[in-house]
Design an enzyme around this catalytic site. Structure first.
Site, PDB file in Angstrom:
ATOM      1  N   ASP A 146      18.214 -79.714  -7.980  1.00 27.91           N
ATOM      2  CA  ASP A 146      17.523 -79.480  -9.256  1.00 27.91           C
ATOM      3  C   ASP A 146      17.368 -80.732 -10.107  1.00 27.91           C
ATOM      4  O   ASP A 146      16.854 -80.646 -11.217  1.00 27.91           O
ATOM      5  CB  ASP A 146      18.270 -78.429 -10.081  1.00 27.91           C
ATOM      6  CG  ASP A 146      19.621 -78.941 -10.584  1.00 27.91           C
ATOM      7  OD1 ASP A 146      20.420 -79.407  -9.745  1.00 27.91           O
ATOM      8  OD2 ASP A 146      19.866 -78.893 -11.803  1.00 27.91           O
ATOM      9  N   ASP A 198      25.677 -77.207  -8.704  1.00 28.20           N
ATOM     10  CA  ASP A 198      25.389 -76.929 -10.118  1.00 28.20           C
ATOM     11  C   ASP A 198      23.896 -77.022 -10.397  1.00 28.20           C
ATOM     12  O   ASP A 198      23.254 -78.032 -10.096  1.00 28.20           O
ATOM     13  CB  ASP A 198      26.133 -77.922 -11.020  1.00 28.20           C
ATOM     14  CG  ASP A 198      27.628 -77.688 -11.022  1.00 28.20           C
ATOM     15  OD1 ASP A 198      28.061 -76.631 -11.510  1.00 28.20           O
ATOM     16  OD2 ASP A 198      28.361 -78.557 -10.507  1.00 28.20           O
ATOM     17  N   ASP A 240      22.392 -78.438  -3.203  1.00 24.36           N
ATOM     18  CA  ASP A 240      23.170 -78.905  -4.344  1.00 24.36           C
ATOM     19  C   ASP A 240      23.872 -77.669  -4.916  1.00 24.36           C
ATOM     20  O   ASP A 240      23.497 -76.528  -4.609  1.00 24.36           O
ATOM     21  CB  ASP A 240      22.219 -79.538  -5.366  1.00 24.36           C
ATOM     22  CG  ASP A 240      22.883 -79.816  -6.694  1.00 24.36           C
ATOM     23  OD1 ASP A 240      23.952 -80.452  -6.687  1.00 24.36           O
ATOM     24  OD2 ASP A 240      22.347 -79.371  -7.728  1.00 24.36           O
TER      25      ASP A 240
END
Length: 218
Positions: free
Chosen positions: A161, A11, A9
């Site tokens: 995240d 961001d 991922d």
């Protein structure tokens, strides 16, 4: 393809963009009709799943895609100022030297990712970048990557995240590592049962060195 593949991922996993995204959200608060985000609110939201955040949002569902587009556009003006999380560069260097194929799947726009990578001398670390506009559509992008590159699902791990990253990996039938240095808290990530839950980027190298995840080329 039987090469070992790690998909990241962007961001909150590679880029430390939370403060910038909060600043942008507060800048757009009046236009989209929601309250400015406080630090207490960020902590509260970090303990909710991605779907719970959307369900509790004061923004009408039909406005969310428009807001996301504006956020990404605003982020383009700030992207070159963003830094990777401490330890990310060293970890990527290590993983690359071990022969992993590295990629990015993100709901951000590709140009933002490319600008970030170039600004931080990381553009040569990644073999592919795929982006999509849907908040909960990462599994479709992952499946596209698998099909296009003819990858084997048991040779792939997704690293993210947020709870929606865990959800996307499970829908794609690949393993997932959840990281706690991004948006969602360790508590809510653990509730969604990732294959691994880690607290520092360096732990990625440790995971794959221990052969706990069977994604090595036979």
């Amino acid at each position: 393809m039987t090469q070992k593949v790690l998909i990241f991922d962007f961001d909150g996993t590679l880029a430390d963009s939370r403060k910038t995204l909060v600043h942008i959200a507060n800048k757009l608060a009046g236009e989209f009709g929601f309250d400015r985000v406080t630090e207490d609110e960020i902590i509260r939201l970090s303990n909710l799943s991605s779907r719970e955040i959307v369900q509790q949002s004061p923004i009408p569902t039909y406005k969310i895609p428009f807001l996301l587009r504006r956020v990404k556009k605003e982020l383009n003006q700030e992207i070159k100022k963003l830094q990777p999380f401490i330890g990310i560069k060293e970890t990527l260097n290590s993983l690359k030297s071990q022969g992993f194929l590295l990629g990015i799947v993100t709901s951000n726009i590709e140009n933002n990712v490319l600008d970030f990578l170039k600004s931080n001398q990381l553009e040569n670390h990644f073999d592919f970048i795929y982006s999509g506009s849907s908040l909960f559509g990462k599994d479709k992008i992952i499946k596209k990557v698998i099909q296009k590159h003819q990858l084997l699902t048991d040779h792939i791990v997704y690293i993210g995240d947020e709870t929606r990253d865990i959800e996307a990996a499970k829908k794609s039938k690949i393993k997932v590592v959840a990281v706690t240095w991004g948006f969602n808290s360790a508590h809510i990530l653990a509730q969604h049962n990732p294959d691994f839950l880690i607290h520092q980027p360096q732990e990625l190298t440790e995971i794959f060195n221990t052969k706990n995840i069977k994604i090595s080329v036979e």
